[in-house]
Write a protein that holds these residues in place. Structure first.
Motif, short mmCIF file in Angstrom:
data_model
loop_
_atom_site.label_atom_id
_atom_site.label_comp_id
_atom_site.label_asym_id
_atom_site.label_seq_id
_atom_site.Cartn_x
_atom_site.Cartn_y
_atom_site.Cartn_z
N ARG A 35 0.24 -62.67 29.24
CA ARG A 35 0.60 -63.15 30.30
C ARG A 35 -0.51 -63.29 30.99
O ARG A 35 -1.36 -64.09 31.90
CB ARG A 35 1.99 -62.37 30.90
CG ARG A 35 2.88 -62.84 30.63
CD ARG A 35 4.56 -62.55 31.46
NE ARG A 35 4.71 -61.15 30.76
CZ ARG A 35 5.08 -60.26 29.97
NH1 ARG A 35 6.08 -60.76 29.10
NH2 ARG A 35 5.25 -59.09 30.01
N GLU A 36 -1.10 -61.89 31.67
CA GLU A 36 -2.52 -61.93 31.89
C GLU A 36 -3.61 -62.33 31.53
O GLU A 36 -4.28 -63.13 32.29
CB GLU A 36 -2.79 -60.10 31.81
CG GLU A 36 -2.19 -59.78 32.57
CD GLU A 36 -2.31 -57.75 31.41
OE1 GLU A 36 -3.31 -57.54 31.15
OE2 GLU A 36 -1.70 -57.06 32.45
N ALA A 37 -4.09 -63.19 30.64
CA ALA A 37 -5.00 -64.02 29.84
C ALA A 37 -4.43 -64.91 30.16
O ALA A 37 -4.52 -65.86 31.04
CB ALA A 37 -4.83 -64.30 28.43
N THR A 38 -2.76 -65.61 30.71
CA THR A 38 -2.87 -66.75 31.10
C THR A 38 -3.08 -66.93 32.78
O THR A 38 -3.44 -68.30 32.68
CB THR A 38 -1.31 -67.27 30.75
OG1 THR A 38 -0.79 -66.82 29.35
CG2 THR A 38 -0.37 -68.41 30.74
N GLU A 39 -2.70 -66.22 33.29
CA GLU A 39 -2.97 -65.92 34.94
C GLU A 39 -4.19 -65.85 34.78
O GLU A 39 -4.19 -66.93 36.09
CB GLU A 39 -2.45 -64.89 35.53
CG GLU A 39 -0.60 -64.68 35.55
CD GLU A 39 -0.30 -65.79 36.24
OE1 GLU A 39 -0.93 -66.13 37.06
OE2 GLU A 39 0.48 -66.49 35.82
N ALA A 40 -4.87 -65.64 33.98
CA ALA A 40 -6.34 -65.46 34.83
C ALA A 40 -7.03 -67.31 33.81
O ALA A 40 -8.38 -67.78 34.34
CB ALA A 40 -7.23 -64.75 33.29
N ALA A 41 -6.54 -67.94 33.21
CA ALA A 41 -6.69 -68.53 32.66
C ALA A 41 -6.37 -70.01 33.51
O ALA A 41 -6.94 -70.70 34.02
CB ALA A 41 -6.24 -69.35 31.20
N GLU A 93 3.25 -55.37 24.84
CA GLU A 93 2.02 -54.84 25.47
C GLU A 93 1.24 -56.41 24.73
O GLU A 93 0.22 -56.72 25.70
CB GLU A 93 1.45 -53.97 24.95
CG GLU A 93 1.81 -52.53 25.27
CD GLU A 93 1.20 -51.68 24.53
OE1 GLU A 93 0.46 -51.63 23.68
OE2 GLU A 93 1.23 -50.31 24.86
N ALA A 94 0.80 -56.70 24.12
CA ALA A 94 1.11 -58.50 23.39
C ALA A 94 1.26 -59.66 24.26
O ALA A 94 0.47 -60.26 24.62
CB ALA A 94 0.62 -58.88 21.83
N GLU A 95 2.74 -59.24 24.90
CA GLU A 95 3.23 -60.68 25.93
C GLU A 95 2.61 -60.57 26.87
O GLU A 95 2.40 -60.88 27.38
CB GLU A 95 4.56 -60.71 25.76
CG GLU A 95 5.19 -60.85 24.94
CD GLU A 95 6.69 -60.86 24.63
OE1 GLU A 95 7.25 -59.58 25.42
OE2 GLU A 95 7.41 -61.34 23.15
N GLN A 96 2.21 -59.05 27.99
CA GLN A 96 1.87 -59.08 28.61
C GLN A 96 0.76 -59.29 28.55
O GLN A 96 -0.17 -59.79 29.73
CB GLN A 96 2.13 -57.14 29.09
CG GLN A 96 1.40 -56.48 30.69
CD GLN A 96 1.82 -57.59 31.74
OE1 GLN A 96 3.42 -57.50 31.59
NE2 GLN A 96 1.53 -57.74 32.68
N ARG A 97 -0.35 -58.71 28.39
CA ARG A 97 -1.76 -59.77 28.11
C ARG A 97 -1.60 -60.77 27.80
O ARG A 97 -2.92 -61.19 28.66
CB ARG A 97 -2.14 -58.62 26.50
CG ARG A 97 -2.79 -57.13 26.95
CD ARG A 97 -3.41 -57.19 25.53
NE ARG A 97 -3.36 -56.87 24.44
CZ ARG A 97 -2.68 -56.23 23.55
NH1 ARG A 97 -2.28 -55.21 24.20
NH2 ARG A 97 -2.43 -56.52 22.65
#
Length: 146
Positions: free
Chosen positions: A25-31, A19-23
C-alpha cells in the motif's frame, strides 16, 4: 482457518502478510505520488515548451517584418537612385544637343568666313569648333559612364 486453530507459525505468517500488504500500500501510494509529480512536471514542461514556441514564432514574424521593411527601403532607395541617374542623363543629353548645335553654328560661321576672312581667323574658328567637339565628346563620355 479459525483463530483458535492458528499456530504461532501461522500467526507470524499472517503478520508478515499484513506487513507486506502495508508495504505494498505504501509503495502504491509512493508510486501514485511520483506519478502525480511526474505528470505535474510534464505539464509544466509542456506549458514552457508551448510558451517558447509562441515566443519563437513571434520573434520569427518580427524578424520577417523587419527584413521586409529593410528590403522595401532598399528598393525605394534603388528606385530613387535610378530616377536621379535618369534625370542626370537627360540633362547631359540636353547639354550634348545644345553643344552640338553650337558646334554646327560655329562650323557654319567658319565656312562663311573662309572665303572673306584671313586664314588665321579661319583656323581659330576651327580650333574653337574642335574644342567644342572635344567638350561634346567629354560630355558624351560622362553620359556613357553614368
Amino acid at each position: 482457518m479459525s483463530t483458535e486453530t492458528e499456530t504461532p507459525g501461522t500467526r507470524d505468517l499472517d503478520i508478515q502478510v499484513e506487513e507486506a500488504e502495508q508495504r505494498l500500500r505504501e509503495a502504491t501510494e509512493a508510486a501514485k505520488e511520483a506519478e502525480r509529480r511526474t505528470r505535474a512536471e510534464l505539464d509544466a514542461l509542456e506549458e514552457r515548451l508551448e510558451a517558447e514556441r509562441v515566443r519563437a514564432a513571434d520573434e520569427l514574424e518580427r524578424q520577417r517584418r523587419a527584413h521586409e521593411e529593410a528590403l522595401k527601403g532598399e528598393r525605394e532607395a534603388k528606385q530613387q537612385a535610378i530616377a536621379s541617374a535618369e534625370s542626370r542623363l537627360a540633362e547631359i543629353e540636353a547639354q550634348t544637343a545644345a553643344a552640338e548645335e553650337r558646334v554646327a553654328a560655329a562650323e557654319r560661321r567658319a565656312a562663311e568666313a573662309e572665303g572673306g576672312i584671313e586664314e588665321v581667323s579661319a583656323r581659330a574658328r576651327e580650333r574653337a569648333a574642335a574644342w567644342l567637339r572635344g567638350q561634346v565628346e567629354a560630355i558624351r563620355r560622362e553620359a556613357g559612364r553614368r
